[in-house]
Design a protein around this motif. Structure first.
Motif, PDB file in Angstrom:
ATOM      1  N   MET A 122      17.927  -0.435   5.169  1.00 36.08           N
ATOM      2  CA  MET A 122      18.252  -1.539   4.269  1.00 36.08           C
ATOM      3  C   MET A 122      18.021  -1.115   2.822  1.00 36.08           C
ATOM      4  O   MET A 122      17.199  -0.240   2.556  1.00 36.08           O
ATOM      5  CB  MET A 122      17.374  -2.759   4.593  1.00 36.08           C
ATOM      6  CG  MET A 122      17.649  -3.363   5.949  1.00 36.08           C
ATOM      7  SD  MET A 122      19.328  -3.987   6.055  1.00 36.08           S
ATOM      8  CE  MET A 122      19.515  -4.225   7.805  1.00 36.08           C
ATOM      9  N   PRO A 123      18.749  -1.740   1.882  1.00 36.83           N
ATOM     10  CA  PRO A 123      18.531  -1.388   0.475  1.00 36.83           C
ATOM     11  C   PRO A 123      17.125  -1.782   0.039  1.00 36.83           C
ATOM     12  O   PRO A 123      16.617  -2.832   0.426  1.00 36.83           O
ATOM     13  CB  PRO A 123      19.596  -2.194  -0.274  1.00 36.83           C
ATOM     14  CG  PRO A 123      20.010  -3.271   0.661  1.00 36.83           C
ATOM     15  CD  PRO A 123      19.766  -2.778   2.049  1.00 36.83           C
ATOM     16  N   GLU A 124      16.505  -0.951  -0.768  1.00 33.50           N
ATOM     17  CA  GLU A 124      15.148  -1.229  -1.233  1.00 33.50           C
ATOM     18  C   GLU A 124      15.092  -2.425  -2.180  1.00 33.50           C
ATOM     19  O   GLU A 124      14.036  -2.991  -2.392  1.00 33.50           O
ATOM     20  CB  GLU A 124      14.541   0.011  -1.894  1.00 33.50           C
ATOM     21  CG  GLU A 124      14.039   1.029  -0.900  1.00 33.50           C
ATOM     22  CD  GLU A 124      13.003   0.483   0.077  1.00 33.50           C
ATOM     23  OE1 GLU A 124      12.050  -0.200  -0.347  1.00 33.50           O
ATOM     24  OE2 GLU A 124      13.148   0.738   1.284  1.00 33.50           O
ATOM     25  N   GLU A 125      16.215  -2.832  -2.733  1.00 35.58           N
ATOM     26  CA  GLU A 125      16.252  -4.044  -3.558  1.00 35.58           C
ATOM     27  C   GLU A 125      16.088  -5.285  -2.683  1.00 35.58           C
ATOM     28  O   GLU A 125      15.859  -6.378  -3.181  1.00 35.58           O
ATOM     29  CB  GLU A 125      17.572  -4.149  -4.335  1.00 35.58           C
ATOM     30  CG  GLU A 125      17.796  -3.033  -5.327  1.00 35.58           C
ATOM     31  CD  GLU A 125      18.285  -1.737  -4.679  1.00 35.58           C
ATOM     32  OE1 GLU A 125      18.796  -1.759  -3.537  1.00 35.58           O
ATOM     33  OE2 GLU A 125      18.137  -0.684  -5.321  1.00 35.58           O
ATOM     34  N   TRP A 126      16.212  -5.107  -1.380  1.00 33.48           N
ATOM     35  CA  TRP A 126      16.093  -6.172  -0.376  1.00 33.48           C
ATOM     36  C   TRP A 126      17.069  -7.308  -0.686  1.00 33.48           C
ATOM     37  O   TRP A 126      16.739  -8.473  -0.684  1.00 33.48           O
ATOM     38  CB  TRP A 126      14.652  -6.668  -0.287  1.00 33.48           C
ATOM     39  CG  TRP A 126      14.308  -7.202   1.071  1.00 33.48           C
ATOM     40  CD1 TRP A 126      14.004  -8.497   1.375  1.00 33.48           C
ATOM     41  CD2 TRP A 126      14.248  -6.481   2.300  1.00 33.48           C
ATOM     42  NE1 TRP A 126      13.757  -8.613   2.725  1.00 33.48           N
ATOM     43  CE2 TRP A 126      13.896  -7.394   3.327  1.00 33.48           C
ATOM     44  CE3 TRP A 126      14.471  -5.161   2.653  1.00 33.48           C
ATOM     45  CZ2 TRP A 126      13.766  -7.024   4.657  1.00 33.48           C
ATOM     46  CZ3 TRP A 126      14.333  -4.787   3.981  1.00 33.48           C
ATOM     47  CH2 TRP A 126      13.985  -5.719   4.958  1.00 33.48           C
ATOM     48  N   ASN A 127      18.323  -6.923  -0.925  1.00 34.01           N
ATOM     49  CA  ASN A 127      19.358  -7.897  -1.265  1.00 34.01           C
ATOM     50  C   ASN A 127      20.509  -7.871  -0.260  1.00 34.01           C
ATOM     51  O   ASN A 127      21.612  -8.293  -0.563  1.00 34.01           O
ATOM     52  CB  ASN A 127      19.879  -7.636  -2.678  1.00 34.01           C
ATOM     53  CG  ASN A 127      20.471  -6.237  -2.830  1.00 34.01           C
ATOM     54  OD1 ASN A 127      20.495  -5.455  -1.882  1.00 34.01           O
ATOM     55  ND2 ASN A 127      20.923  -5.921  -4.021  1.00 34.01           N
ATOM     56  N   GLN A 128      20.258  -7.356   0.933  1.00 33.30           N
ATOM     57  CA  GLN A 128      21.298  -7.259   1.953  1.00 33.30           C
ATOM     58  C   GLN A 128      21.712  -8.643   2.436  1.00 33.30           C
ATOM     59  O   GLN A 128      20.931  -9.579   2.396  1.00 33.30           O
ATOM     60  CB  GLN A 128      20.816  -6.397   3.133  1.00 33.30           C
ATOM     61  CG  GLN A 128      19.695  -6.999   3.953  1.00 33.30           C
ATOM     62  CD  GLN A 128      18.317  -6.654   3.435  1.00 33.30           C
ATOM     63  OE1 GLN A 128      18.157  -6.221   2.316  1.00 33.30           O
ATOM     64  NE2 GLN A 128      17.302  -6.858   4.257  1.00 33.30           N
ATOM     65  N   LEU A 129      22.953  -8.743   2.873  1.00 36.37           N
ATOM     66  CA  LEU A 129      23.453  -9.986   3.462  1.00 36.37           C
ATOM     67  C   LEU A 129      23.342  -9.852   4.978  1.00 36.37           C
ATOM     68  O   LEU A 129      24.225  -9.316   5.625  1.00 36.37           O
ATOM     69  CB  LEU A 129      24.904 -10.230   3.057  1.00 36.37           C
ATOM     70  CG  LEU A 129      25.155 -10.413   1.566  1.00 36.37           C
ATOM     71  CD1 LEU A 129      26.641 -10.515   1.285  1.00 36.37           C
ATOM     72  CD2 LEU A 129      24.435 -11.649   1.059  1.00 36.37           C
ATOM     73  N   SER A 166       0.821  -1.201   0.000  1.00 40.09           N
ATOM     74  CA  SER A 166       0.000   0.000   0.000  1.00 40.09           C
ATOM     75  C   SER A 166       0.862   1.260   0.000  1.00 40.09           C
ATOM     76  O   SER A 166       0.359   2.353  -0.210  1.00 40.09           O
ATOM     77  CB  SER A 166      -0.940   0.017   1.209  1.00 40.09           C
ATOM     78  OG  SER A 166      -0.186   0.142   2.395  1.00 40.09           O
ATOM     79  N   ALA A 167       2.159   1.103   0.237  1.00 37.24           N
ATOM     80  CA  ALA A 167       3.037   2.275   0.270  1.00 37.24           C
ATOM     81  C   ALA A 167       3.190   2.843  -1.137  1.00 37.24           C
ATOM     82  O   ALA A 167       3.498   2.123  -2.079  1.00 37.24           O
ATOM     83  CB  ALA A 167       4.402   1.884   0.839  1.00 37.24           C
ATOM     84  N   SER A 168       2.963   4.152  -1.248  1.00 32.21           N
ATOM     85  CA  SER A 168       3.090   4.801  -2.557  1.00 32.21           C
ATOM     86  C   SER A 168       4.517   5.261  -2.805  1.00 32.21           C
ATOM     87  O   SER A 168       4.840   5.743  -3.871  1.00 32.21           O
ATOM     88  CB  SER A 168       2.130   5.994  -2.630  1.00 32.21           C
ATOM     89  OG  SER A 168       2.402   6.886  -1.569  1.00 32.21           O
ATOM     90  N   SER A 169       5.365   5.105  -1.814  1.00 35.25           N
ATOM     91  CA  SER A 169       6.746   5.557  -1.894  1.00 35.25           C
ATOM     92  C   SER A 169       7.633   4.521  -2.571  1.00 35.25           C
ATOM     93  O   SER A 169       7.307   3.336  -2.619  1.00 35.25           O
ATOM     94  CB  SER A 169       7.242   5.828  -0.472  1.00 35.25           C
ATOM     95  OG  SER A 169       8.632   5.950  -0.433  1.00 35.25           O
ATOM     96  N   SER A 170       8.774   4.961  -3.055  1.00 38.54           N
ATOM     97  CA  SER A 170       9.772   4.024  -3.571  1.00 38.54           C
ATOM     98  C   SER A 170      10.628   3.482  -2.424  1.00 38.54           C
ATOM     99  O   SER A 170      11.568   2.738  -2.643  1.00 38.54           O
ATOM    100  CB  SER A 170      10.662   4.723  -4.606  1.00 38.54           C
ATOM    101  OG  SER A 170      11.322   5.819  -3.995  1.00 38.54           O
ATOM    102  N   PHE A 171      10.294   3.874  -1.224  1.00 33.92           N
ATOM    103  CA  PHE A 171      11.018   3.489  -0.011  1.00 33.92           C
ATOM    104  C   PHE A 171      10.185   2.463   0.759  1.00 33.92           C
ATOM    105  O   PHE A 171      10.048   2.525   1.974  1.00 33.92           O
ATOM    106  CB  PHE A 171      11.238   4.766   0.821  1.00 33.92           C
ATOM    107  CG  PHE A 171      12.510   4.786   1.623  1.00 33.92           C
ATOM    108  CD1 PHE A 171      13.710   4.352   1.098  1.00 33.92           C
ATOM    109  CD2 PHE A 171      12.490   5.283   2.912  1.00 33.92           C
ATOM    110  CE1 PHE A 171      14.874   4.394   1.847  1.00 33.92           C
ATOM    111  CE2 PHE A 171      13.643   5.332   3.671  1.00 33.92           C
ATOM    112  CZ  PHE A 171      14.838   4.888   3.140  1.00 33.92           C
TER     113      PHE A 171
END
Length: 197
Positions: free
Chosen positions: A74-81, A14-19
Motif C-alpha cells: 500500500m502507498p505510505e501516504e495511506w491514501n489508497q481506495l 517505533s519504525a525508523s523506516s520511511s516504509f
C-alpha cells in the motif's frame, strides 16, 4: 481496545523506516502467525527471526513478507481506495471479534468497512467496533439487515444509520427508546428465524 492502541502505536511509530505502514502491517501479521504457532517451537523461532528482520523496515524484506502473506503493498501516504462493503463480525456469522475484524482490515490495507448485523445490533459491539476503527484510522459504517415480505416474496434490505461523529453518539442513538424498540423486535425476529430453522 487498549491492547489494539498499544499495538498500533508500537508498530507504526517505533519504525525508523520511511516504509512504516507496510512494515507495521507485516509485523502484526507475523505476530498473529507467532500466536497461531503455539506449541511449534521451531516455527515460532523462524517467525521470531522474520519479525526481527522485518522490524528494521528494509523495503526488500518487507516486500518479500508482503508477498509471502498475500498482502498488497500500500502507498505510505495511506491514501489508497480500498473497501469492503459487506463483512460480519462474531456478533452475527463472522468468526472475529469487532477489534480483530478491524485489525485484520488494517493489515489488508482496507480503509473503509461496512459491517452488517442481522435484525439488531448490540450497543457494546458498536462501541468496540467504532473505537477500534478510530484507533486504526478506518471508516466504519454499521448496517442492519432486515427481511420483509413484499409482493408475496421475502426481500432483504440494509439500514445504515448515518451522521454520527463517534462511538458515543452511535451508542446514544441505539439507547433511545424508539431504537431500542426496533432492536427488541429484531431480536424477536432473529429468535423466530432460529426456532424455525
Amino acid at each position: 481496545i487498549n491492547a489494539l492502541q498499544a499495538l498500533h502505536d508500537e508498530v507504526l511509530y517505533s519504525a525508523s523506516s520511511s516504509f512504516r505502514h507496510n512494515t507495521g502491517r507485516v509485523l502484526i501479521q507475523i505476530m498473529k502467525s507467532l500466536i497461531r504457532a503455539h506449541g511449534d517451537t521451531d516455527k515460532q523461532l523462524r517467525l521470531a527471526h522474520d519479525f526481527r528482520k522485518a522490524a528494521s523496515g528494509r523495503r526488500r524484506f518487507i516486500r518479500k513478507m508482503l508477498q509471502q502473506y498475500y498482502l498488497l503493498e500500500m502507498p505510505e501516504e495511506w491514501n489508497q481506495l480500498s473497501f469492503d462493503c459487506h463483512v460480519h463480525d462474531a456478533n452475527t456469522k463472522g468468526r472475529k471479534s469487532p477489534t480483530h475484524l478491524i485489525m485484520d482490515a488494517w493489515i489488508k490495507g482496507i480503509r473503509s468497512l461496512d459491517v452488517l448485523y442481522y435484525n439488531f445490533v448490540e450497543p457494546d459491539a458498536v462501541s468496540e467496533l467504532m473505537q477500534a476503527a478510530a484507533i486504526m484510522g478506518i471508516r466504519v459504517r454499521i448496517g442492519i439487515e432486515f427481511m420483509a415480505r413484499f409482493r408475496d416474496r421475502h426481500v432483504q434490505f440494509v439500514w445504515e444509520p448515518l451522521g454520527f461523529l463517534d462511538a458515543d453518539e452511535m451508542v446514544a442513538f441505539l439507547n433511545e427508546k424508539p431504537t431500542q424498540h426496533l432492536m427488541r423486535m429484531g431480536r424477536e425476529a432473529s429468535q423466530y428465524h432460529h426456532d424455525f430453522v
